[in-house]
Design a protein around this motif. Structure first.
Motif, PDB file in Angstrom:
ATOM      1  N   VAL A   1       0.837  -1.138  -0.037  1.00 44.45           N
ATOM      2  CA  VAL A   1       0.110  -0.057   0.016  1.00 44.45           C
ATOM      3  C   VAL A   1       1.080   1.088  -0.114  1.00 44.45           C
ATOM      4  O   VAL A   1       1.984   0.554   0.916  1.00 44.45           O
ATOM      5  N   GLN A   2       0.851   2.288  -1.027  1.00 43.79           N
ATOM      6  CA  GLN A   2       1.314   3.389  -1.044  1.00 43.79           C
ATOM      7  C   GLN A   2       1.062   4.105   0.256  1.00 43.79           C
ATOM      8  O   GLN A   2      -0.326   4.308   0.418  1.00 43.79           O
ATOM      9  N   VAL A   3       1.961   4.747   0.848  1.00 41.78           N
ATOM     10  CA  VAL A   3       1.734   6.132   2.067  1.00 41.78           C
ATOM     11  C   VAL A   3       2.638   7.393   1.514  1.00 41.78           C
ATOM     12  O   VAL A   3       3.456   6.920   0.951  1.00 41.78           O
ATOM     13  N   ASP A   4       1.988   8.478   2.390  1.00 43.84           N
ATOM     14  CA  ASP A   4       3.065   9.122   2.058  1.00 43.84           C
ATOM     15  C   ASP A   4       4.453   9.324   2.605  1.00 43.84           C
ATOM     16  O   ASP A   4       4.405   8.456   3.521  1.00 43.84           O
ATOM     17  N   ASP A   5       4.888  10.422   2.519  1.00 42.36           N
ATOM     18  CA  ASP A   5       6.433   9.964   2.931  1.00 42.36           C
ATOM     19  C   ASP A   5       6.484  10.354   4.271  1.00 42.36           C
ATOM     20  O   ASP A   5       7.697   9.783   4.869  1.00 42.36           O
ATOM     21  N   GLU A   6       5.893  11.133   5.295  1.00 44.98           N
ATOM     22  CA  GLU A   6       6.189  10.879   6.528  1.00 44.98           C
ATOM     23  C   GLU A   6       5.817   9.267   6.955  1.00 44.98           C
ATOM     24  O   GLU A   6       6.533   8.899   8.130  1.00 44.98           O
ATOM     25  N   GLU A   7       5.117   8.855   7.011  1.00 41.15           N
ATOM     26  CA  GLU A   7       4.560   7.747   7.455  1.00 41.15           C
ATOM     27  C   GLU A   7       5.238   6.245   6.441  1.00 41.15           C
ATOM     28  O   GLU A   7       5.637   5.618   7.654  1.00 41.15           O
ATOM     29  N   ARG A   8       5.971   6.750   5.379  1.00 45.20           N
ATOM     30  CA  ARG A   8       7.341   5.887   4.895  1.00 45.20           C
ATOM     31  C   ARG A   8       8.666   6.334   5.671  1.00 45.20           C
ATOM     32  O   ARG A   8       8.955   5.295   5.848  1.00 45.20           O
ATOM     33  N   ASP A   9       8.603   7.346   6.202  1.00 46.54           N
ATOM     34  CA  ASP A   9      10.258   7.395   6.879  1.00 46.54           C
ATOM     35  C   ASP A   9       9.696   7.078   8.500  1.00 46.54           C
ATOM     36  O   ASP A   9      10.677   5.645   8.591  1.00 46.54           O
ATOM     37  N   ARG A  10       8.680   6.403   9.424  1.00 45.64           N
ATOM     38  CA  ARG A  10       8.328   6.148  10.295  1.00 45.64           C
ATOM     39  C   ARG A  10       8.452   4.569   9.771  1.00 45.64           C
ATOM     40  O   ARG A  10       9.114   4.477  11.237  1.00 45.64           O
ATOM     41  N   LEU A  11       7.944   4.004   8.931  1.00 44.13           N
ATOM     42  CA  LEU A  11       7.982   2.561   8.432  1.00 44.13           C
ATOM     43  C   LEU A  11       9.431   2.345   8.501  1.00 44.13           C
ATOM     44  O   LEU A  11       9.745   1.151   8.990  1.00 44.13           O
ATOM     45  N   MET A  12      10.131   2.962   7.607  1.00 41.36           N
ATOM     46  CA  MET A  12      12.052   3.002   7.294  1.00 41.36           C
ATOM     47  C   MET A  12      12.042   2.510   8.769  1.00 41.36           C
ATOM     48  O   MET A  12      12.916   1.929   9.365  1.00 41.36           O
ATOM     49  N   LYS A  13      11.753   3.128   9.950  1.00 41.10           N
ATOM     50  CA  LYS A  13      12.618   3.731  10.967  1.00 41.10           C
ATOM     51  C   LYS A  13      12.596   2.509  11.649  1.00 41.10           C
ATOM     52  O   LYS A  13      12.841   1.535  13.221  1.00 41.10           O
ATOM     53  N   SER A  14      11.293   2.131  11.917  1.00 42.78           N
ATOM     54  CA  SER A  14      10.672   0.468  12.708  1.00 42.78           C
ATOM     55  C   SER A  14      11.665  -0.530  11.728  1.00 42.78           C
ATOM     56  O   SER A  14      12.328  -1.845  12.413  1.00 42.78           O
ATOM     57  N   LEU A  15      11.480  -0.727  10.285  1.00 43.74           N
ATOM     58  CA  LEU A  15      12.790  -1.697   9.957  1.00 43.74           C
ATOM     59  C   LEU A  15      13.781  -1.698  10.291  1.00 43.74           C
ATOM     60  O   LEU A  15      14.389  -2.797  11.290  1.00 43.74           O
ATOM     61  N   GLN A  16      15.000  -0.287  10.264  1.00 44.16           N
ATOM     62  CA  GLN A  16      16.232  -0.980  11.431  1.00 44.16           C
ATOM     63  C   GLN A  16      15.798  -0.672  12.255  1.00 44.16           C
ATOM     64  O   GLN A  16      16.846  -1.572  13.071  1.00 44.16           O
ATOM     65  N   GLU A  17      14.637  -0.586  13.203  1.00 46.31           N
ATOM     66  CA  GLU A  17      14.729  -0.701  14.840  1.00 46.31           C
ATOM     67  C   GLU A  17      14.477  -2.547  14.919  1.00 46.31           C
ATOM     68  O   GLU A  17      14.525  -3.074  15.973  1.00 46.31           O
ATOM     69  N   ASN A  18      13.486  -3.170  13.339  1.00 46.63           N
ATOM     70  CA  ASN A  18      13.948  -4.713  13.936  1.00 46.63           C
ATOM     71  C   ASN A  18      14.788  -5.671  12.441  1.00 46.63           C
ATOM     72  O   ASN A  18      14.176  -6.479  12.121  1.00 46.63           O
ATOM     73  N   VAL A  19      15.532  -4.681  12.904  1.00 45.16           N
ATOM     74  CA  VAL A  19      16.366  -5.709  11.785  1.00 45.16           C
ATOM     75  C   VAL A  19      16.925  -6.946  12.465  1.00 45.16           C
ATOM     76  O   VAL A  19      17.225  -7.528  11.473  1.00 45.16           O
ATOM     77  N   ASP A  20      17.147  -6.966  13.483  1.00 43.56           N
ATOM     78  CA  ASP A  20      17.530  -8.935  13.834  1.00 43.56           C
ATOM     79  C   ASP A  20      16.562  -9.535  13.369  1.00 43.56           C
ATOM     80  O   ASP A  20      16.678 -10.784  12.888  1.00 43.56           O
ATOM     81  N   PHE A  21      15.284  -9.221  13.034  1.00 47.23           N
ATOM     82  CA  PHE A  21      14.310  -9.852  12.843  1.00 47.23           C
ATOM     83  C   PHE A  21      14.269 -10.502  11.514  1.00 47.23           C
ATOM     84  O   PHE A  21      13.271 -11.461  10.580  1.00 47.23           O
ATOM     85  N   PHE A  22      14.791  -9.485  10.729  1.00 51.29           N
ATOM     86  CA  PHE A  22      14.759  -9.429   9.264  1.00 51.29           C
ATOM     87  C   PHE A  22      15.917 -10.569   8.669  1.00 51.29           C
ATOM     88  O   PHE A  22      15.156 -11.147   7.830  1.00 51.29           O
ATOM     89  N   GLU A  23      16.864 -10.571   8.946  1.00 52.44           N
ATOM     90  CA  GLU A  23      17.898 -11.313   9.333  1.00 52.44           C
ATOM     91  C   GLU A  23      17.740 -12.432   9.343  1.00 52.44           C
ATOM     92  O   GLU A  23      17.823 -13.171   8.428  1.00 52.44           O
ATOM     93  N   GLU A  24      16.662 -12.628  10.519  1.00 48.22           N
ATOM     94  CA  GLU A  24      16.362 -14.185  10.623  1.00 48.22           C
ATOM     95  C   GLU A  24      15.319 -14.125   9.553  1.00 48.22           C
ATOM     96  O   GLU A  24      15.733 -15.975   9.082  1.00 48.22           O
ATOM     97  N   ALA A  25      14.697 -13.506   9.012  1.00 51.51           N
ATOM     98  CA  ALA A  25      13.180 -14.647   8.004  1.00 51.51           C
ATOM     99  C   ALA A  25      14.126 -14.444   7.027  1.00 51.51           C
ATOM    100  O   ALA A  25      14.375 -15.393   5.668  1.00 51.51           O
TER     101      ALA A  25
END
Length: 201
Positions: free
Chosen positions: A173-197
């Motif tokens: 789903v497309q989101v505005d830039d502000e929401e996307r930045d917030r989601l990218m920050k969430s990705l960085q905070e959860n990078v360990d989970f992503f690496e496991e995947a």
């Protein structure tokens, strides 16, 4: 008042059926848990309600409802009611939009489990979803670029965990830039989970 009356009935008779009848008045698992949180560790709590001046008093309601008090003695009934609501909660068809916060599967291919932080479509903070390989790939790619996904299915509660079963129609789903930045920050905070995947560990 329906919660107070149901607690009184349960304490007097031991029966839980008043909580079933109280659902029509808005009593729910979330409400019983909120009251437990207010009362636990205290001598009691009184809950008062004021109507917003702009909205006014709803038809059939008192202008200034009497406060409703709960005590630590009410906690067992409230906890039992919350557990009962959780156990008996029916599955509902939903379309959820959420940010992928965790990806996990046993190997580099195949189905996997995704955890979403719910942004819209259901009044729960997170859901777990088992996705087939293609849907899992879509969720992973959306996660990488910081986009939420939309998914349809049946929201169920099992053992306190919210699951979406029969998941289909997984799309980014497309989101505005502000929401996307917030989601990218969430990705960085959860990078360990992503690496496991990614590694399948």
């Amino acid at each position: 008042h329906a919660t107070r009356e149901a607690v009184d009935y349960q304490r007097a008779t031991g029966g839980m059926e008043a909580f079933d009848n109280a659902v029509a008045a808005g009593v729910s698992r979330e409400l019983t848990e909120a009251v437990v949180a207010l009362v636990r560790g205290s001598e009691g709590a009184a809950i008062a309600l004021d109507w917003a001046p702009a909205a006014g008093t709803p038809a059939g309601c008192p202008a200034r409802p009497e406060p409703v008090a709960f005590s630590p003695g009410d906690l067992p009934a409230l906890r039992r009611a919350g557990a009962r609501y959780l156990r008996d909660e029916p599955a509902v068809a939903v379309r959820i939009t959420g940010a992928v916060v965790r990806l996990r599967r046993s190997g580099p291919r195949g189905a996997g489990i995704v955890r979403l932080r719910v942004l819209a479509g259901a009044e729960v903070p997170h859901v777990r979803i088992e996705l087939d390989e293609e849907a899992y790939r879509i969720a992973g790619q959306a996660h990488l670029v910081g986009l939420p996904v939309r998914v349809e299915g049946r929201l169920e509660s099992r053992g306190g965990f919210r699951r979406l079963t029969g998941a289909s129609q997984v799309v980014p789903v497309q989101v505005d830039d502000e929401e996307r930045d917030r989601l990218m920050k969430s990705l960085q905070e959860n990078v360990d989970f992503f690496e496991e995947a990614c590694t399948g560990e």
